[in-house]
Design a protein around this motif. Structure first.
Motif, mmCIF file in Angstrom:
data_model
loop_
_atom_site.group_PDB
_atom_site.id
_atom_site.type_symbol
_atom_site.label_atom_id
_atom_site.label_comp_id
_atom_site.label_asym_id
_atom_site.label_seq_id
_atom_site.Cartn_x
_atom_site.Cartn_y
_atom_site.Cartn_z
ATOM 1 N N ARG A 1 48.855 35.901 -34.518
ATOM 2 C CA ARG A 1 50.227 35.470 -34.830
ATOM 3 C C ARG A 1 50.553 34.095 -34.263
ATOM 4 N N GLY A 2 49.551 33.423 -33.710
ATOM 5 C CA GLY A 2 49.757 32.083 -33.177
ATOM 6 C C GLY A 2 50.291 32.040 -31.765
ATOM 7 N N ARG A 3 50.309 33.182 -31.075
ATOM 8 C CA ARG A 3 50.791 33.237 -29.697
ATOM 9 C C ARG A 3 49.630 33.009 -28.741
ATOM 10 N N VAL A 4 49.941 32.439 -27.575
ATOM 11 C CA VAL A 4 48.925 32.236 -26.548
ATOM 12 C C VAL A 4 48.480 33.604 -26.044
ATOM 13 N N GLY A 5 47.171 33.794 -26.020
ATOM 14 C CA GLY A 5 46.630 35.075 -25.591
ATOM 15 C C GLY A 5 46.782 35.323 -24.098
ATOM 16 N N GLU A 6 46.756 36.600 -23.726
ATOM 17 C CA GLU A 6 46.736 37.018 -22.327
ATOM 18 C C GLU A 6 45.307 37.444 -22.014
ATOM 19 N N PRO A 7 44.813 37.127 -20.816
ATOM 20 C CA PRO A 7 43.439 37.512 -20.495
ATOM 21 C C PRO A 7 43.278 39.033 -20.490
ATOM 22 N N VAL A 8 42.049 39.458 -20.749
ATOM 23 C CA VAL A 8 41.728 40.882 -20.756
ATOM 24 C C VAL A 8 40.586 41.138 -19.781
ATOM 25 N N GLU A 9 40.504 42.374 -19.290
ATOM 26 C CA GLU A 9 39.420 42.739 -18.384
ATOM 27 C C GLU A 9 38.112 42.814 -19.151
ATOM 28 N N ALA A 10 37.057 42.296 -18.541
ATOM 29 C CA ALA A 10 35.750 42.285 -19.184
ATOM 30 C C ALA A 10 34.847 43.395 -18.676
#
Length: 80
Positions: free
Chosen positions: A49-58
């Motif tokens: 949607r063009g929003r800045v992503g939030e980091p996710v756990e790897a």
């Protein structure tokens, strides 16, 4: 409250490691600065949607890291 080690967070778009610092050059007109950026200071990848992503756990998903992220992790003293 659960805390997560920053070395366990990746960008949801490209899988690269993230830094716990805002992206460099964030324009004031764009609103609130994101809390995380790529290691090079660039903004995390945008979502669909063009929003800045939030980091996710790897954790448990290391197999999905890009070669660049694996190299950065090794350089930081970790292992994929």
């Amino acid at each position: 409250m659960t805390t997560v080690d920053i070395s366990e967070l990746v960008c949801p778009g490209c899988g690269d490691l993230v830094a716990a610092t805002p992206p460099t050059g964030w324009p004031r007109a764009a609103g609130r600065r994101p809390e995380f950026s790529h290691l090079d200071g660039s903004v995390l990848c945008l979502d669909s949607r063009g929003r800045v992503g939030e980091p996710v756990e790897a954790a448990g998903e290391r197999f999905a890291l890009t070669p660049r992220a694996e190299a950065a992790l090794r350089a930081a003293g970790g292992s994929p």
